[in-house]
Motif scaffolding. Sequence first.
Motif, PDB file in Angstrom:
ATOM      1  N   SER A 174       2.400   4.628   0.786  1.00 21.18           N
ATOM      2  CA  SER A 174       2.207   5.566   1.614  1.00 21.18           C
ATOM      3  C   SER A 174       2.245   6.937   0.982  1.00 21.18           C
ATOM      4  N   LEU A 175       1.499   8.021   1.555  1.00 19.61           N
ATOM      5  CA  LEU A 175       1.493   9.131   0.808  1.00 19.61           C
ATOM      6  C   LEU A 175       2.634   9.868   0.538  1.00 19.61           C
ATOM      7  N   GLY A 210       0.945  -1.310  -0.028  1.00 18.32           N
ATOM      8  CA  GLY A 210      -0.148   0.014   0.056  1.00 18.32           C
ATOM      9  C   GLY A 210       0.853   1.213  -0.145  1.00 18.32           C
ATOM     10  N   GLU A 229      -8.499   7.836   0.465  1.00 22.47           N
ATOM     11  CA  GLU A 229      -7.204   8.922   0.841  1.00 22.47           C
ATOM     12  C   GLU A 229      -5.969   8.726  -0.084  1.00 22.47           C
ATOM     13  N   THR A 242      -7.579   2.833  -0.404  1.00 21.90           N
ATOM     14  CA  THR A 242      -8.483   3.612   0.378  1.00 21.90           C
ATOM     15  C   THR A 242      -8.810   5.081  -0.310  1.00 21.90           C
TER      16      THR A 242
END
Lengths: 391, 391
Positions: free
Chosen positions: B100-101, B98, B125, B123
């Motif tokens: 990470s921003l 996943g 986000e 998600t």
Amino acid sequence: MTEAAALDAELATPVSLETVATPALILDVTKVDRNIARLRAHLAKLGTGFRPHVKTSKSIEVARRLFPEGTGPITVSTLAEAEYFAEGGFEDITYAVGLSLDRVARARKLVTKGVRLSVLVDTLEQAQALVAAAGDGGPMPAVLIEIDCDGHRGGVLPDDPDLVAIADVLRNGRVELAGVLTHAGESYNARGGAGLPEAAEGERAAAVAAAEALRAAGHASPVVSVGSTPTAHFAQDLTGVTEVRAGVFSFFDLVMHGIGVCSLDDIAASVLLTVIGHRQEKGWILTDGGWMALSRDRGTQRHPVDQGYGLVCDIDGNPFSDVIVEDASQEHGIIKVRPGSCGVLPKLAIGSRVRVLPNHACATCAQHEAYNVVDGTGRAIIGNWPRMRGW
Amino acid sequence: MTEAAALDAELATPVSLETVATPALILDVTKVDRNIARLRAHLAKLGTGFRPHVKTSKSIEVARRLFPEGTGPITVSTLAEAEYFAEGGFEDITYAVGLSLDRVARARKLVTKGVRLSVLVDTLEQAQALVAAAGDGGPMPAVLIEIDCDGHRGGVLPDDPDLVAIADVLRNGRVELAGVLTHAGESYNARGGAGLPEAAEGERAAAVAAAEALRAAGHASPVVSVGSTPTAHFAQDLTGVTEVRAGVFSFFDLVMHGIGVCSLDDIAASVLLTVIGHRQEKGWILTDGGWMALSRDRGTQRHPVDQGYGLVCDIDGNPFSDVIVEDASQEHGIIKVRPGSCGVLPKLAIGSRVRVLPNHACATCAQHEAYNVVDGTGRAIIGNWPRMRGW
């Protein structure tokens, strides 16, 4: 500004706990210095020498917190560590793992470079191999005989006839016997401090008895070396001991906390992670820190308080009570409230950061290339200290 | 010859299993090639594509056994792996953790260099962060939506409204949706192959259902990616799946053996150790290989056959039945007959060498700098293949 330059600029923000790429190994040097000062003061009171083990940090910069002048004495767990620290200026090194016969040439190479190196033996075969090598008249490391004080690992018992036999073989072969060394590995099975003063006394008594047995047989045993982090902190009398070894005390960890040697606040190493997702229905917070960043060490698994893969703290290192990394795959960690506890899962938005206190600092730090150094006064990363690895 | 030169000569003997410094990570490339050919043939029969995971080897040389032309497609577990393999010529890379921003900028940097990179989100986000970044019109990685097929980790369920909502956000933000990806992590809890065909079908069904849900909402989902080493080998029908991911299959290990995916003889990675002592009265053989060389992974702890820290073989890789590394400290390993078995402790003189099969190849290999390559025909080390690490 070109696109590539823009991306470079975006990537080049000043480094802090908020911006460093995660997972990242964080070291609070203020706690390291405090842990070192605490043990130094205790050993000074007991009037014995100190030969800290650098296998936890594997870092010249951390070793210089122990010895600002950077020469030792230190203890190492591999010849590669001995070579690395010798290169960094350390001159007095004990290699405290039983010498494998094919390492004699590498050990001698350090001695020819001027290092005061001691190696460990606990069998006649090892002593005979050293004597055979010494036959060419070249320089040899000094020898410590490993003593078994608690049946934990290797070593000869203080009353084992092999003890004096090994010393005789060395003397006849003109290889220097420096003395005896023991390690109370069983002290790691203590909980909440119980039994540690007794373990420390057992370690002392075994080492001193072995030195006396050697002296009674006409051998000098100038060095009487003992140590483990738990026994070093709980020893009340070290009569007859010339030096204490301890390693993980400089960083501490959750295993040492469970054994009763340190407080959570003493733990100087942590792993900074980023939240990458949630599974509300399961009470999970997903992070980018799996076992590759935390290690597979589950040292608290059999403790009264099982810390999973580590205890979760906020970005500034304040623990969330009963919140642990409950499961880990290679690059994912699952944060959860400790089963059976009344902890509360913190609200952590995706992108927020946490710090995880390790079960076992030696194992967790070994998963990383370098220490991101903080001083506990803010979020700035004030140094990057590389670690060595390999054998 | 000077003394130093003599020592250098003594240190510079030709490298083989008998002379390489221990502990040493050994890789039998003949077994690697056989394991790769086996899975390739199975997937070809099922008519699906193959995107192997290189997080086990983290080595360009090993990845080139998978792809002699060295361009992929591959799967990676960190952006550092993506950067390393891109540098090595691999052009088609899926980063299957996943996103990470704060990694968006680094991911885009790879795309600007011409890498066909896909990233994973589960998600809104994450989708919104990618859309916000795409606002500048610069190049963006393609996106795969992670699907939860067995409740193991992250991902959205195939019927979760967030699935289509994420796809809508990406389309409105002009970010390419490549498709869906799932991983049957629960398959690692199988034993002796039981339940694996069903786990493979569950993984396939979840991924295909998610792709169908996206298509029904007007989104293309060209990629339907599934995979874990156990399900990849036990899948009987992969209708609707476009690619399979698997990683540890190239090396295999004792966990995969316990799960029922491979034989002991398929395990290609092992750790070479040297015997440094004995404790006859305890039935112990001491070696120079502790958890630093073997890793702390105890993946077989809950298996019917607990392999301790690894199964012990002779120097040529032939297993001693029921002889395991029963306990490990940082640089010591204790070899013992498996408790409760009728194994017999082999006679191993001090200085003799053994090879230990790992519980978990990903974890054990990560403890080492490089692979010492053998081809199974003799004791010569025919190559030294470095590994990358870090994030």
